[in-house]
Design a protein around this motif. Structure first.
Motif, PDB file in Angstrom:
ATOM      1  N   SER A 182      -2.422   8.886  -8.029  1.00  0.00           N
ATOM      2  CA  SER A 182      -3.169   8.847  -6.773  1.00  0.00           C
ATOM      3  C   SER A 182      -2.521   7.837  -5.833  1.00  0.00           C
ATOM      4  N   GLY A 183      -2.520   8.156  -4.552  1.00  0.00           N
ATOM      5  CA  GLY A 183      -1.920   7.240  -3.583  1.00  0.00           C
ATOM      6  C   GLY A 183      -2.597   5.897  -3.503  1.00  0.00           C
ATOM      7  N   HIS A 184      -3.806   5.796  -4.042  1.00  0.00           N
ATOM      8  CA  HIS A 184      -4.524   4.512  -4.009  1.00  0.00           C
ATOM      9  C   HIS A 184      -3.986   3.529  -5.049  1.00  0.00           C
ATOM     10  N   TRP A 185      -3.222   4.027  -6.001  1.00  0.00           N
ATOM     11  CA  TRP A 185      -2.837   3.208  -7.141  1.00  0.00           C
ATOM     12  C   TRP A 185      -1.537   2.441  -6.902  1.00  0.00           C
ATOM     13  N   SER A 186      -1.359   1.925  -5.720  1.00  0.00           N
ATOM     14  CA  SER A 186      -0.109   1.220  -5.400  1.00  0.00           C
ATOM     15  C   SER A 186       0.043  -0.091  -6.147  1.00  0.00           C
ATOM     16  N   TRP A 187      -1.022  -0.546  -6.817  1.00  0.00           N
ATOM     17  CA  TRP A 187      -0.888  -1.756  -7.640  1.00  0.00           C
ATOM     18  C   TRP A 187       0.115  -1.562  -8.779  1.00  0.00           C
ATOM     19  N   ILE A 188       0.384  -0.295  -9.131  1.00  0.00           N
ATOM     20  CA  ILE A 188       1.369  -0.024 -10.180  1.00  0.00           C
ATOM     21  C   ILE A 188       2.712  -0.639  -9.818  1.00  0.00           C
ATOM     22  N   TYR A 189       3.081  -0.569  -8.552  1.00  0.00           N
ATOM     23  CA  TYR A 189       4.370  -1.099  -8.125  1.00  0.00           C
ATOM     24  C   TYR A 189       4.433  -2.621  -8.264  1.00  0.00           C
ATOM     25  N   VAL A 190       3.364  -3.294  -7.906  1.00  0.00           N
ATOM     26  CA  VAL A 190       3.348  -4.757  -8.032  1.00  0.00           C
ATOM     27  C   VAL A 190       3.364  -5.158  -9.503  1.00  0.00           C
ATOM     28  N   ALA A 191       2.637  -4.413 -10.342  1.00  0.00           N
ATOM     29  CA  ALA A 191       2.611  -4.711 -11.777  1.00  0.00           C
ATOM     30  C   ALA A 191       3.975  -4.504 -12.416  1.00  0.00           C
ATOM     31  N   ALA A 241       0.852  -1.190   0.000  1.00  0.00           N
ATOM     32  CA  ALA A 241       0.000   0.000   0.000  1.00  0.00           C
ATOM     33  C   ALA A 241       0.884   1.234   0.000  1.00  0.00           C
ATOM     34  N   SER A 242       0.257   2.410  -0.187  1.00  0.00           N
ATOM     35  CA  SER A 242       0.959   3.692  -0.105  1.00  0.00           C
ATOM     36  C   SER A 242       0.376   4.490   1.057  1.00  0.00           C
ATOM     37  N   ARG A 243       1.248   5.151   1.803  1.00  0.00           N
ATOM     38  CA  ARG A 243       0.811   5.887   2.983  1.00  0.00           C
ATOM     39  C   ARG A 243      -0.113   7.057   2.643  1.00  0.00           C
ATOM     40  N   ASP A 244      -0.047   7.555   1.395  1.00  0.00           N
ATOM     41  CA  ASP A 244      -0.894   8.693   1.015  1.00  0.00           C
ATOM     42  C   ASP A 244      -2.180   8.262   0.327  1.00  0.00           C
ATOM     43  N   ASP A 245      -2.590   7.019   0.543  1.00  0.00           N
ATOM     44  CA  ASP A 245      -3.840   6.508  -0.022  1.00  0.00           C
ATOM     45  C   ASP A 245      -5.011   7.177   0.686  1.00  0.00           C
ATOM     46  N   LEU A 246      -5.793   7.975  -0.047  1.00  0.00           N
ATOM     47  CA  LEU A 246      -6.936   8.668   0.524  1.00  0.00           C
ATOM     48  C   LEU A 246      -8.246   7.925   0.284  1.00  0.00           C
ATOM     49  N   THR A 247      -8.183   6.817  -0.457  1.00  0.00           N
ATOM     50  CA  THR A 247      -9.388   6.029  -0.731  1.00  0.00           C
ATOM     51  C   THR A 247      -9.573   4.934   0.308  1.00  0.00           C
ATOM     52  N   VAL A 248      -8.522   4.216   0.600  1.00  0.00           N
ATOM     53  CA  VAL A 248      -8.540   3.151   1.602  1.00  0.00           C
ATOM     54  C   VAL A 248      -7.445   3.460   2.622  1.00  0.00           C
ATOM     55  N   ASP A 249      -7.832   3.701   3.849  1.00  0.00           N
ATOM     56  CA  ASP A 249      -6.873   4.045   4.897  1.00  0.00           C
ATOM     57  C   ASP A 249      -5.857   2.912   5.069  1.00  0.00           C
ATOM     58  N   PRO A 250      -4.586   3.155   4.729  1.00  0.00           N
ATOM     59  CA  PRO A 250      -3.614   2.063   4.804  1.00  0.00           C
ATOM     60  C   PRO A 250      -3.340   1.598   6.234  1.00  0.00           C
ATOM     61  N   GLN A 251      -3.443   2.506   7.200  1.00  0.00           N
ATOM     62  CA  GLN A 251      -3.162   2.122   8.581  1.00  0.00           C
ATOM     63  C   GLN A 251      -4.239   1.185   9.123  1.00  0.00           C
ATOM     64  N   ALA A 252      -5.493   1.526   8.845  1.00  0.00           N
ATOM     65  CA  ALA A 252      -6.611   0.738   9.380  1.00  0.00           C
ATOM     66  C   ALA A 252      -6.839  -0.551   8.603  1.00  0.00           C
ATOM     67  N   ASN A 253      -6.222  -0.679   7.443  1.00  0.00           N
ATOM     68  CA  ASN A 253      -6.465  -1.855   6.608  1.00  0.00           C
ATOM     69  C   ASN A 253      -5.196  -2.659   6.348  1.00  0.00           C
ATOM     70  N   THR A 254      -4.288  -2.134   5.524  1.00  0.00           N
ATOM     71  CA  THR A 254      -3.079  -2.891   5.195  1.00  0.00           C
ATOM     72  C   THR A 254      -2.209  -3.140   6.423  1.00  0.00           C
ATOM     73  N   VAL A 255      -1.909  -2.091   7.169  1.00  0.00           N
ATOM     74  CA  VAL A 255      -1.053  -2.257   8.343  1.00  0.00           C
ATOM     75  C   VAL A 255      -1.733  -3.132   9.392  1.00  0.00           C
ATOM     76  N   HIS A 256      -3.030  -2.912   9.585  1.00  0.00           N
ATOM     77  CA  HIS A 256      -3.778  -3.717  10.549  1.00  0.00           C
ATOM     78  C   HIS A 256      -3.771  -5.192  10.152  1.00  0.00           C
ATOM     79  N   ALA A 257      -4.004  -5.470   8.870  1.00  0.00           N
ATOM     80  CA  ALA A 257      -4.000  -6.860   8.415  1.00  0.00           C
ATOM     81  C   ALA A 257      -2.613  -7.481   8.566  1.00  0.00           C
ATOM     82  N   HIS A 258      -1.584  -6.717   8.219  1.00  0.00           N
ATOM     83  CA  HIS A 258      -0.211  -7.218   8.362  1.00  0.00           C
ATOM     84  C   HIS A 258       0.101  -7.579   9.813  1.00  0.00           C
ATOM     85  N   ASP A 259      -0.382  -6.769  10.744  1.00  0.00           N
ATOM     86  CA  ASP A 259      -0.124  -7.035  12.155  1.00  0.00           C
ATOM     87  C   ASP A 259      -0.771  -8.335  12.623  1.00  0.00           C
TER      88      ASP A 259
END
Length: 424
Positions: free
Chosen positions: A394-403, A355-373
Motif C-alpha cells: 500500500s502506498g501508505h506504508w512508506s515507513w518500509i523505506y526508512v526501516a 512519504a509515497s505519492r500513491d498514499d491513499l490513506t494520508v494525502d501526501p500533498q496536503a500533509n508531507t509536502v505542505h509540512a516540508h514547505d
C-alpha cells in the motif's frame, strides 16, 4: 518394527487452556520408541508487511542424536489456526484470521539437535501472520495461535532406533529474537513501552549512546478497553526493529531504541500524549547512558504526526526528526488542522520527511509536502510507490523505506544523516 504411528494430537493454543497440562514423560518400548509427547515452539519473523510464523521447532534433542537423512518434508504436517483474542462486535470484521495447513518446505536439525520445520511464508500470503486487524476499531491485535503438528512417518536416531511421537504440545511463548531483544516496561503514568539496549561491543564501549524514539502508527495503539498489549508496536512492521539491526547499530555506534505504545491513537490527543512520551524519555535517559545531544524521534502515520508534534512542544529536545506519511491537516477532513501552520514554521529540529505519492490513506500533498514547505530547512523524500523485494505494498506504508535506510539525498542515506545530527 517401529511402533505404529498414532495420529492423535494434543492441541495447545499460545494462550489456550492446555497451558496447565502436566506433560507425561518419555516411554520406551523394546528397541524402538514411542514418545508420548513432545513440546514445540513457534518461531516468527517480522517481515516488512508484519510478523509471520516462519518455522516450528520440535524439542527433540533430548531423544538422542537424530539421523538427518530420516527427516523429510513429509515426516510431519502442520495445521494452523489463528483467531481473535477478544470478541468481535456484530457487524465488525477482523482481517488476518485463518484455519489452514501450512506447507513444510524443509526439515532440518538446529545446533541443539532439535528438529526445525521450515514453513512457506511470503509478503502478502494468507495464513501464518501473528496479527489480526479489527476494522471497526482500527487496531491490530495479537492472534491466538493454535498449531497442530502430526507425525506422518517415524524418524531414526543415529543408533538406528526409530522414533514415533504420539502427540505434540505447543509452548505458550512465541519466539522472535528481534522482538524478544526489546525489554518490556510501564511508565509511572501507565503507558507501556519497549526498549532495546545496545549489545556486544557497543554495550562495552565507554561514553554515552544515542536514543532513537519510534512512534507507531494508529493500528498499533490501544483504545480497546479490553486490550493493551505492548506487542503490536514491534510486530506490525520493522519500524523500531530496523534501528536495532546490526547495520543501524553500527551506523549509530550503538543506540537505545524506545517504542512507546499509546493508550489510544496519538492523533486523538497529541498535546496530552506529548508529556507522557517525554516522561518515558526521561526515565530511560536517567536509567541508562544516554547522550542528551543525540535523541532522535521517528514515527509513521499517527506517529509521523506525533514526531512533528513532539518537536513543536519540545523544540530543544531532539537532534533530528523523521516524520513518515505524517498528518498535519485536519483528519478526517473538515476540522481544524492537527498542527497549525504557525507551529510548523517554528519547528527548529532538523527534519527529514518521507512519504509515497500513491498514499491513499494520508494525502501526501496536503500533509508531507505542505509540512516540508513550512518547516525551515527540512528535507523530503517522495516515492512513487512502496515496493520492496519485488512486492508492492500500500502506498501508505512508506515507513518500509526508512526501516531499510533507503531514503537518500546527495549520496547520504537517512540513518547516516540522523546519526550526524546533534542537538543544537
Amino acid at each position: 518394527m517401529a511402533t505404529p504411528l498414532s495420529r492423535r494430537t494434543l492441541l495447545a493454543a499460545g494462550t489456550g487452556a492446555a497451558a496447565g497440562l502436566s506433560l507425561p514423560g518419555v516411554s520406551a518400548y523394546a528397541d524402538d520408541r514411542a514418545i508420548s509427547s513432545l513440546r514445540f515452539t513457534l518461531n516468527a519473523k517480522v517481515l516488512d508487511g508484519g510478523e509471520q510464523v516462519t518455522s516450528v521447532t520440535l524439542e527433540a534433542a533430548r531423544l538422542g542424536p537424530i539421523d538427518p537423512a530420516s527427516l523429510t518434508t513429509g515426516t510431519f504436517t502442520v495445521h494452523a489456526k489463528a483467531t481473535s483474542p477478544i470478541p468481535i462486535a456484530d457487524g465488525d470484521v477482523i482481517f488476518g484470521e485463518y484455519d489452514l495447513d501450512r506447507t513444510v518446505t524443509a526439515v532440518r536439525l538446529d545446533r541443539r539437535g532439535d528438529i526445525v520445520l521450515d514453513l512457506s511464508h511470503a509478503e502478502g500470503r494468507t495464513g501464518g501472520g501473528t496479527l489480526g486487524y479489527i476494522a471497526g476499531r482500527g487496531r491490530n491485535v495479537m492472534l491466538d495461535l493454535t498449531y497442530t503438528v502430526t507425525q506422518q512417518a517415524p524418524f531414526v536416531l543415529r543408533d538406528h532406533r526409530s522414533i514415533t511421537i504420539k502427540s505434540f504440545v505447543q509452548n505458550r511463548r512465541l519466539s522472535d529474537p528481534e522482538v524478544d531483544a526489546f525489554s518490556s516496561h510501564i511508565s509511572g503514568s501507565g503507558m507501556k513501552y519497549r526498549l532495546h539496549s545496545p549489545t556486544g561491543a557497543h554495550a562495552s564501549r565507554r561514553g554515552r549512546r544515542p536514543l532513537i524514539v519510534w512512534l507507531h502508527g494508529g493500528g498499533e495503539g490501544a483504545a480497546l478497553p479490553d486490550y493493551y498489549d505492548n506487542e503490536t508496536t514491534l510486530r506490525a512492521n520493522r519500524g523500531a526493529l530496523g534501528f536495532a539491526t546490526p547495520e543501524a547499530q553500527r551506523i549509530f555506534d550503538g543506540a537505545y531504541v524506545l517504542a512507546p505504545q499509546s493508550t489510544s491513537a496519538w492523533m486523538q490527543d497529541g498535546p496530552r500524549f506529548a508529556p507522557l512520551i517525554r516522561e518515558i524519555i526521561g526515565d530511560v535517559t536517567r536509567g541508562n547512558r544516554i547522550d542528551h545531544d543525540r535523541i532522535y524521534v521517528v514515527g509513521c502515520s499517527n506517529g509521523g504526526y506525533m514526531s512533528m508534534k513532539m518537536t513543536t512542544v519540545y523544540p530543544t529536545l531532539f537532534a533530528a526528526s523523521v516524520p513518515i506519511c505524517g498528518v498535519v491537516g485536519s483528519f478526517p477532513p473538515g476540522g481544524p488542522p492537527l498542527i497549525p501552520d504557525s507551529e510548523l514554521t517554528k519547528i527548529s529540529t532538523p527534519s527529514w520527511l518521507v512519504a509515497s505519492r500513491d498514499d491513499l490513506t494520508v494525502d501526501p500533498q496536503a500533509n508531507t509536502v505542505h509540512a516540508h514547505d513550512l518547516i525551515p530547512d527540512s528535507l523530503v523524500t517522495l516515492y512513487d510507490h512502496v515496493v520492496w523485494d519485488g512486492y508492492q505494498f500500500s502506498g501508505h506504508w512508506s515507513w518500509i523505506y526508512v526501516a531499510r535506510n533507503d531514503p537518500s539525498l546527495d549520496g547520504t542515506h537517512i540513518w547516516q544523516w540522523m546519526a550526524a545530527q546533534q542537538r543544537r
